[in-house]
Motif scaffolding. Structure first.
Motif, short mmCIF file in Angstrom:
data_model
loop_
_atom_site.label_atom_id
_atom_site.label_comp_id
_atom_site.label_asym_id
_atom_site.label_seq_id
_atom_site.Cartn_x
_atom_site.Cartn_y
_atom_site.Cartn_z
N MET A 155 -13.68 1.06 27.20
CA MET A 155 -13.06 1.89 27.26
C MET A 155 -12.78 2.22 25.79
O MET A 155 -12.04 1.06 25.65
N PRO A 156 -13.11 2.83 25.12
CA PRO A 156 -12.91 2.79 23.92
C PRO A 156 -10.72 3.14 23.54
O PRO A 156 -10.52 3.75 24.46
N GLN A 157 -10.91 2.64 22.54
CA GLN A 157 -9.09 2.88 22.24
C GLN A 157 -8.62 3.90 21.60
O GLN A 157 -8.07 4.67 22.47
N ILE A 158 -9.63 5.04 20.57
CA ILE A 158 -9.83 6.23 20.75
C ILE A 158 -10.80 6.50 20.11
O ILE A 158 -11.46 6.04 20.23
N GLU A 159 -10.76 7.64 20.65
CA GLU A 159 -12.16 8.55 20.69
C GLU A 159 -11.62 10.15 20.25
O GLU A 159 -10.92 11.17 20.77
N PHE A 160 -12.88 10.22 19.71
CA PHE A 160 -12.21 12.12 18.89
C PHE A 160 -13.65 13.28 19.27
O PHE A 160 -14.65 12.46 19.11
N ILE A 161 -13.22 13.75 20.37
CA ILE A 161 -14.12 14.43 20.99
C ILE A 161 -14.24 15.77 20.41
O ILE A 161 -13.73 16.93 20.46
N ASN A 162 -15.36 16.30 20.07
CA ASN A 162 -15.81 17.28 19.32
C ASN A 162 -14.92 17.79 18.26
O ASN A 162 -14.32 19.35 18.74
N VAL A 163 -14.07 17.21 17.24
CA VAL A 163 -12.83 17.72 17.12
C VAL A 163 -12.92 18.80 15.15
O VAL A 163 -13.40 18.32 14.32
N SER A 164 -12.25 19.45 15.61
CA SER A 164 -12.82 20.65 14.09
C SER A 164 -11.02 20.88 13.94
O SER A 164 -10.13 20.83 14.60
N PRO B 158 -11.28 -1.56 21.27
CA PRO B 158 -9.84 -2.67 20.42
C PRO B 158 -10.71 -3.63 19.94
O PRO B 158 -11.18 -4.47 20.03
N GLY B 159 -9.67 -3.55 18.42
CA GLY B 159 -9.98 -4.84 17.59
C GLY B 159 -10.69 -4.49 16.65
O GLY B 159 -10.90 -5.61 15.82
N GLU B 160 -11.06 -2.93 16.87
CA GLU B 160 -12.33 -3.19 15.94
C GLU B 160 -11.24 -2.63 14.53
O GLU B 160 -10.14 -2.56 14.09
N PHE B 161 -12.03 -3.16 13.54
CA PHE B 161 -11.98 -2.81 11.76
C PHE B 161 -12.60 -2.41 11.70
O PHE B 161 -13.88 -1.83 11.08
N VAL B 162 -12.05 -0.59 10.82
CA VAL B 162 -13.34 0.19 10.30
C VAL B 162 -12.84 0.90 9.11
O VAL B 162 -11.76 1.18 8.68
N PHE B 163 -13.57 1.08 8.28
CA PHE B 163 -13.06 1.99 7.16
C PHE B 163 -13.60 3.40 7.20
O PHE B 163 -14.97 3.61 7.65
N LEU B 164 -13.22 4.57 6.60
CA LEU B 164 -13.54 5.83 6.31
C LEU B 164 -14.14 5.85 5.55
O LEU B 164 -12.40 5.64 4.94
N VAL B 165 -14.75 6.26 4.63
CA VAL B 165 -14.93 6.01 3.92
C VAL B 165 -15.34 8.17 3.07
O VAL B 165 -16.57 8.96 4.34
N LYS C 273 -6.02 -11.07 8.69
CA LYS C 273 -5.62 -11.65 9.46
C LYS C 273 -4.66 -11.58 10.45
O LYS C 273 -4.94 -10.89 11.93
N ILE C 274 -4.38 -9.76 10.41
CA ILE C 274 -3.61 -9.27 12.09
C ILE C 274 -5.11 -8.58 12.29
O ILE C 274 -4.47 -8.35 13.57
N ASN C 275 -5.71 -8.03 12.08
CA ASN C 275 -7.17 -7.80 13.19
C ASN C 275 -7.31 -8.84 13.77
O ASN C 275 -7.80 -8.72 14.91
N SER C 276 -7.86 -10.50 12.93
CA SER C 276 -7.94 -11.05 14.04
C SER C 276 -6.78 -11.57 14.96
O SER C 276 -7.92 -12.07 15.68
N LEU C 277 -6.00 -10.98 14.75
CA LEU C 277 -4.69 -11.33 15.99
C LEU C 277 -5.04 -9.88 17.01
O LEU C 277 -4.03 -10.36 17.95
N GLY C 278 -5.49 -9.90 16.77
CA GLY C 278 -6.39 -8.53 17.41
C GLY C 278 -6.24 -6.88 17.75
O GLY C 278 -6.24 -5.85 18.29
N THR C 279 -4.90 -6.71 16.24
CA THR C 279 -4.76 -5.25 15.91
C THR C 279 -5.90 -4.44 15.30
O THR C 279 -6.73 -5.09 14.55
N THR C 280 -6.06 -3.20 15.69
CA THR C 280 -7.08 -2.66 15.57
C THR C 280 -6.85 -2.07 13.98
O THR C 280 -6.04 -1.57 13.74
N ILE C 281 -7.69 -1.90 13.28
CA ILE C 281 -7.30 -1.65 11.23
C ILE C 281 -7.87 -0.43 11.52
O ILE C 281 -9.42 -0.27 11.40
N ILE C 282 -7.60 0.76 11.04
CA ILE C 282 -8.57 1.97 10.46
C ILE C 282 -7.92 2.22 8.53
O ILE C 282 -6.99 2.59 9.13
N MET C 283 -8.82 2.26 8.16
CA MET C 283 -8.63 2.07 6.80
C MET C 283 -9.72 2.82 5.70
O MET C 283 -10.48 3.04 5.79
#
Length: 228
Positions: free
Chosen positions: A1-10, A29-36, A184-194
């Motif tokens: 199950m996704p932790q976060i899901e954007f569904i057709n957001v405007s 859960p637990g991903e490290f994602v860059f928003l660029v 390090k925080i991400n390796s402990l299981g926290t999802t990071i969106i940067m």
């Protein structure tokens, strides 16, 4: 199950001018994602939508399979305890020392003094600031201030850390240290969106990269680069 899901957001702030346009993505859960993407692309709006500082005009946003849009006003603080935010400009209280700047995140949710005395030293140790606990923001470098901001975001043991241009106001030497802490925080299981403009960081770290241009997701690649 996704932790976060954007569904057709405007989202529009001005009529006819979409800041986000039919945005769709999932974060596990637990991903490290860059928003660029360029300034004004919609990165900060995505972060504000996740903390319910803003709400979309159309679409839905799920967090742990629950619609953020259906969360009543009185339950928003509970959402924000699960999602920590690190800002570009630190947002520290100049009149409080490092310990108290972290403690304030716990005070606002009525944590006991015993909890505060236990949690604050632990998170400051995690970010490497145990020796700066009683210093004031004016005595710290930009990198140290950002580490305090990360410690404050961690105080609630959130499921997700949202970092909005966290390296934008710190010197190059400190950038590496801040990124190491986030990893390090991400390796402990926290999802990071940067959200970031820094191409070198994105290209070096080889994480998942979601690129946004003019409010649209134009690419989404694991192990991606700043420019797809």
């Amino acid at each position: 199950m996704p932790q976060i899901e954007f569904i057709n957001v405007s989202k529009e702030f001005e009529p006819g001018k979409k800041v986000l346009d039919d945005v769709i993505f999932r974060v596990e859960p637990g991903e490290f994602v860059f928003l660029v993407g360029p300034s004004g692309a919609g990165k900060t709006t995505i972060i504000k939508l996740l903390t319910k500082e803003e709400t979309p005009d159309t679409g839905d946003i799920l967090f742990n399979d629950e619609s953020i849009l259906s969360i009543p006003k009185e339950a928003i603080p509970n959402l924000r305890r699960k999602i920590g935010v690190v800002f570009q400009d630190f947002r520290l209280l100049e009149s409080r020392n490092v310990f108290d700047n972290v403690a304030v995140a716990l005070e606002v949710v009525d944590s006991s003094s015993e909890e505060i005395k236990s949690i604050v030293p632990n998170v400051l140790n995690l970010v490497g600031l145990s020796d700066k606990m009683f210093k004031y923001p004016k005595q710290l470098s930009g990198g140290e201030k950002q580490k305090v901001a990360i410690a404050r975001a961690l105080a609630h043991e959130p499921d997700v850390i949202l970092a909005d241009e966290p390296t934008g106001m710190i010197d190059p030497d400190s950038i590496e240290e801040v990124l190491e802490i986030l990893e390090k925080i991400n390796s402990l299981g926290t999802t990071i969106i940067m959200a970031t403009h820094d191409q070198e960081i994105v290209n070096t770290m080889k994480k998942r990269v979601i690129r946004i241009e003019k409010g649209k997701v134009v690419s989404d690649k694991k192990g991606g680069k700043y420019r797809a």
